[in-house]
Motif scaffolding. Structure first.
Motif, mmCIF file in Angstrom:
data_model
loop_
_atom_site.group_PDB
_atom_site.id
_atom_site.type_symbol
_atom_site.label_atom_id
_atom_site.label_comp_id
_atom_site.label_asym_id
_atom_site.label_seq_id
_atom_site.Cartn_x
_atom_site.Cartn_y
_atom_site.Cartn_z
ATOM 1 N N ALA A 174 -3.097 -0.191 29.358
ATOM 2 C CA ALA A 174 -4.022 -0.989 30.130
ATOM 3 C C ALA A 174 -3.547 -1.472 31.380
ATOM 4 O O ALA A 174 -4.536 -1.732 32.497
ATOM 5 N N TYR A 175 -2.247 -1.471 31.543
ATOM 6 C CA TYR A 175 -1.975 -2.060 32.853
ATOM 7 C C TYR A 175 -1.421 -0.328 33.493
ATOM 8 O O TYR A 175 -0.249 0.460 34.009
ATOM 9 N N THR A 176 -2.560 0.879 33.560
ATOM 10 C CA THR A 176 -1.650 1.706 34.225
ATOM 11 C C THR A 176 -1.707 2.191 35.793
ATOM 12 O O THR A 176 -1.106 3.510 35.917
ATOM 13 N N GLY A 177 -1.508 1.509 36.864
ATOM 14 C CA GLY A 177 -1.313 0.766 37.791
ATOM 15 C C GLY A 177 -0.069 0.625 38.278
ATOM 16 O O GLY A 177 0.130 -0.275 38.732
ATOM 17 N N LEU A 178 0.606 0.220 37.257
ATOM 18 C CA LEU A 178 2.129 -0.362 37.923
ATOM 19 C C LEU A 178 2.548 0.526 38.361
ATOM 20 O O LEU A 178 2.954 1.271 37.780
ATOM 21 N N GLU A 179 3.123 -0.107 39.173
ATOM 22 C CA GLU A 179 4.639 0.997 39.690
ATOM 23 C C GLU A 179 5.766 0.137 39.968
ATOM 24 O O GLU A 179 7.027 1.222 39.198
ATOM 25 N N LYS A 180 6.288 -0.577 39.510
ATOM 26 C CA LYS A 180 7.196 -1.838 39.375
ATOM 27 C C LYS A 180 7.454 -2.613 37.705
ATOM 28 O O LYS A 180 6.021 -3.599 38.148
ATOM 29 N N LEU A 181 8.154 -2.822 36.712
ATOM 30 C CA LEU A 181 7.855 -3.113 35.441
ATOM 31 C C LEU A 181 9.335 -3.933 35.256
ATOM 32 O O LEU A 181 10.475 -3.276 35.720
ATOM 33 N N ASP A 182 9.121 -5.375 34.875
ATOM 34 C CA ASP A 182 10.929 -5.437 34.756
ATOM 35 C C ASP A 182 10.377 -6.391 33.642
ATOM 36 O O ASP A 182 9.659 -7.491 33.034
ATOM 37 N N LEU A 183 11.362 -6.183 32.089
ATOM 38 C CA LEU A 183 11.783 -6.674 31.278
ATOM 39 C C LEU A 183 12.427 -6.580 31.062
ATOM 40 O O LEU A 183 12.940 -6.370 29.186
ATOM 41 N N CYS A 184 13.614 -7.157 31.484
ATOM 42 C CA CYS A 184 15.168 -7.638 30.890
ATOM 43 C C CYS A 184 14.693 -8.784 30.321
ATOM 44 O O CYS A 184 14.385 -9.856 30.036
#
Length: 178
Positions: free
Chosen positions: A112-122
């Motif tokens: 659903a979050y198909t436009g994400l360019e930057k993702l931080d899941l640290c």
């Protein structure tokens, strides 16, 4: 922590044309976030290191101009990602440092979050299975998975196979990579 709390957020009912709000390191909780729902022009919001939890999400779904969202909080889980689905296609940057995002949440992100360019899941609960899901985010240019001890070389292979030609920044520090 700054002394701004939920009561101080009442002012946002009048500041409806704000485009950027940084409430990092404040005492704001889910109740204070409710006062942001009139800020329809808001594109950038940081709630880093606050007292928010999953319940804040339902007060953010009306902010359809949001492109950057920082929910850096240990009280955030997969449930928050499900509640934020109306923002999924609008968000370009999502920071969920320390959030309890599992493979279920990674599946929601990838679908659903198909436009994400930057993702931080640290600093969380990301696994090799999660990486396989996240590798489906074809617009991703920056991925921070540091401090996820359950990640191994297998997760990196998934990311490399699907995002090898588009990913520009990858942080894997303090993971199980060899």
């Amino acid at each position: 922590m700054c002394r701004v709390g939920d009561e101080g957020c009442r002012v946002f009912r009048q500041l409806t044309h704000l485009q950027r709000i940084d409430l990092s390191d404040t005492d704001v909780s889910d109740g204070g976030v409710a006062y942001l729902n009139r800020c329809r022009h808001l594109a950038w919001l940081s709630l880093c290191n606050t007292e928010i939890g999953d319940a804040c999400a339902m007060n953010l779904t009306s902010l359809t101009s949001l492109t950057h969202l920082n929910l850096d909080s240990r009280h955030i889980t997969d449930a928050c990602l499900c509640q934020l689905l109306p923002l999924g296609t609008h968000l370009r940057e999502l920071d969920m440092y320390g959030a309890k995002v599992t493979s279920k949440g990674s599946h929601v992100l990838a679908g659903a979050y198909t436009g994400l360019e930057k993702l931080d899941l640290c600093g969380g609960h990301i696994t090799d299975r999660s990486c396989n899901e996240l590798a489906n985010l074809s617009c991703l240019r920056h991925l921070n998975l540091s401090q996820n001890k359950s990640l191994s070389d297998s997760g990196l292979r998934s990311v490399a196979a699907k995002l090898g030609n588009t990913l520009e920044v990858l942080n894997l520090s303090y993971t199980g990579m060899t």
